[in-house]
Design an enzyme around this catalytic site. Sequence first.
Site, mmCIF file in Angstrom:
data_model
loop_
_atom_site.group_PDB
_atom_site.id
_atom_site.type_symbol
_atom_site.label_atom_id
_atom_site.label_comp_id
_atom_site.label_asym_id
_atom_site.label_seq_id
_atom_site.Cartn_x
_atom_site.Cartn_y
_atom_site.Cartn_z
ATOM 1 N N GLU A 1 0.784 -1.229 0.000
ATOM 2 C CA GLU A 1 0.000 0.000 0.000
ATOM 3 C C GLU A 1 0.820 1.286 0.000
ATOM 4 O O GLU A 1 0.400 2.279 -0.585
ATOM 5 C CB GLU A 1 -0.929 0.008 1.232
ATOM 6 N N SER B 1 -53.870 -21.741 39.212
ATOM 7 C CA SER B 1 -53.769 -21.980 40.657
ATOM 8 C C SER B 1 -52.437 -21.559 41.247
ATOM 9 O O SER B 1 -52.291 -21.552 42.480
ATOM 10 C CB SER B 1 -54.012 -23.464 40.957
#
Length: 839
Positions: free
Chosen positions: A116, A476
């Site tokens: 690069e 219940s």
Amino acid sequence: MTEAVTPPEEPTNISYKLKRDVDGFIGKWQIWWQRKRFRWMVYAAGAAFLLLLLFWVVFARNLPDADALIEYESPLPTVVRDIHGEPFQSYARERRVQLEYADFPRLLIRAYLAAEDKTFFSHGGIDYPGIASAIFDNMFSSGRSRGASTITQQVAKNLLLTNEYSYTRKVKEAILAKRIESALTKPQILSLYLNEIALGRQSFGVEAAAQAYFGKSVDQLQLHEMAFLAILPKAPERYGRAKNADAAIARRNWVLGEMFANGWITEKQMADARAMPLGLIAQRGTGYKNIGGYFTEEVRRQLIEKFGETDKDGPYSVYAGGLWVRTSMNPEYQVAATQALRDGLLRYNAGKAWKANMGTIDVSDDKWASRFASTNISIDYANWRAGVALGKGRVGFADGTVGLLNGGPAAMKAGDVIAVVPNGANSFSVRSVPEVGGGMVVQNPLNGRVLAIQGGFDNRISSFNRATQAQRQPGSTIKPFVYATALDNGMTPTSIIVDGPYCVWQGASLGQKCFRNFGGGGAGPQTMRWGLEQSRNLMTVRAAADSGMDNVTDTFRAMGIGDYPDYLSYALGAGETTVLKMVNAYSMLVNHGRELKPTLIDYAQNRKGKVIFPENWKPCNRCRAKDWDGKPMPRFAASGKQVMDPITAYQTVHMLEGVIQRGTATILRDLDRPLFGKTGTTTGPTNVWFIGGSPQLVAGLYLGFDQPRNMGGYAQGGSLAAPVFKQFARVAMAGMPKTPFIAPAGTRLVRIDRKSGKRVYGAWPGDDPKSAVIWEAFKAETEPKRSIRQDELAARGDKPKKKESSDSKSGSGNANAGQGPSSATKRDQEFIQQEGGIY
């Protein structure tokens, strides 16, 4: 003689110019301005200024400040840890791992410089010869513009600019590159670049890319692998694909040649690396354990609500803030809860017709695999796999492979997403994913920490969390809180309540409402304990009516169950709530009625390790000391307000222990440890429940269809839900000490006849769960008092002696006089011993 006349002279035009001497700069300026060269210089300077101003307006006016990069923090994913501190999940849309400059191998850095920016350490941010060459090429090229960006310019583009391709962006890059070079050092710039560069496979930064392409960390990479990573910035999607391997190898070998040309590797190193294959691995998952999908999704939801989702929402966002989150999830409990609930759903579903309930996709063309993969549907139960029916006895998978189906249900159509299991070489059999749903929660009752959540069969099939989001009737399981209200309003566990017909007029609009027991009928007068153990509806409604239904709903609100109107039907669980709320309410009973807030997140740290949630978090530095240091032990004040009388809470838990021993959950009795709990079955039945546990943990669950419908007359909490808890408890409670529930101060335990509720003397509770004599818990001055009636004494054979006429005789009286006190004392001592002592 005539004289000649001279004509008058014409006037002459004369102009005068008054001139005053001016001192100072203005005077000098006037003198200079008379010079032509000076005026051209001023014009040139003005034009240059205007050009600079125009340049600033067009290119530099809105550029970000490069100094911000000094404090720049990369967007990082959130990592989630379990109760032991082990990472088990992350929230990420991109792969990111941030390293320091010293962590990058020297050869890896040189590979990127070769590919690069060879002159990175010598230029000031701009490669002028490269830019000139790029401009020349682009002027005579009709294709996409070519750049000569340095690494510094790439950092400027990636972090501070957009990805547009234009000369304008190139100019901006150059300006920012100069600013960056003046603000940061070269190693700092390289660190930003190597941590942020996009390298394909959703990877940003070389460490994430090394994991994605090679399954290694950067310090484990070989030279040819480093060179491959260095070619990715140019075209990551191209070079990262297996079909472009030849192009990738050619580009990689070019990078190796550049490294050799710069003297960074030897010729042998270059030759050896060029001879290596790419060695890329297939794309794979994160590597985290695939557990607790519903738990982690609930954590994610809470974090987003607190900190936001992206970096636009703040510095601690879920997908960019780099948080480390410590949760309360116990992986062993989570696995056990997941397995137990799934097995329970499969047991209920066994023998039922196969149904297509996993979705459908279009399989009319060859793109079915990508469509199926995009759904992210999968299964991790046993050896099951998720596939799609392709028709003609074939099944396809997300990776594009195709297998043969060994038979299959007649209702299955092409395009149905199905579950299959291997059945020979490339042959599969269809399995049925339960249509019925359910949710389960496990919690620590001493601090409210949620230890496990399972919200369905598999969160990748259905993300709806039935443990925290599904609003269901608790049936219940709500009754203990009705009886707790009765205990607070004058009743005791031995209070007699009639188990018989009960009707109430609800007004002209609702008319008369008559209640009934689950199995019908009634047992007459019975103790409160018996009514709770046997889950009698009629006794519950009477207790609610006698206590005041407004008081009952106040208890529901205080315990965090729900906010319901004052109708008696809500005493039987007609209201809606969640599994998480019910489990938390039961945990508060174990916690002696002190408020608990269910928590999944212990604390959250930012990327620098500072705890940012909860706000009042403080470390306990001496809590994990191996040995006593001689100092006082750390003490923690009780948190949460008292929402129920502690003795009332214990009395309720004590009665619920009887549900396990003698009531509707006797299937759990052979776990052989102190347990409490309650089953629940709603009208239909549409839902079946069980909630209970030990002093160390409480767990609860329900099973039911997402669109409530009848589950079958055989469906009950004791037969479907309680076995799920049992399977979980066998794993979770293995090795757990058998600790009894501790009674709070002031509780009085008295021996009671279980059937009648009367106090017992001279007998002790036995090991038989159905023993006639049991211990019962009372508040002070509410326990049955000792009573000595003549008929009771006669029945025991201790009849009082009748006075004989000879007793009045002096001789007889004198004879007994000396023995009287001694005999009376002996009889009293025998009575006290027989009756179990004076209370």
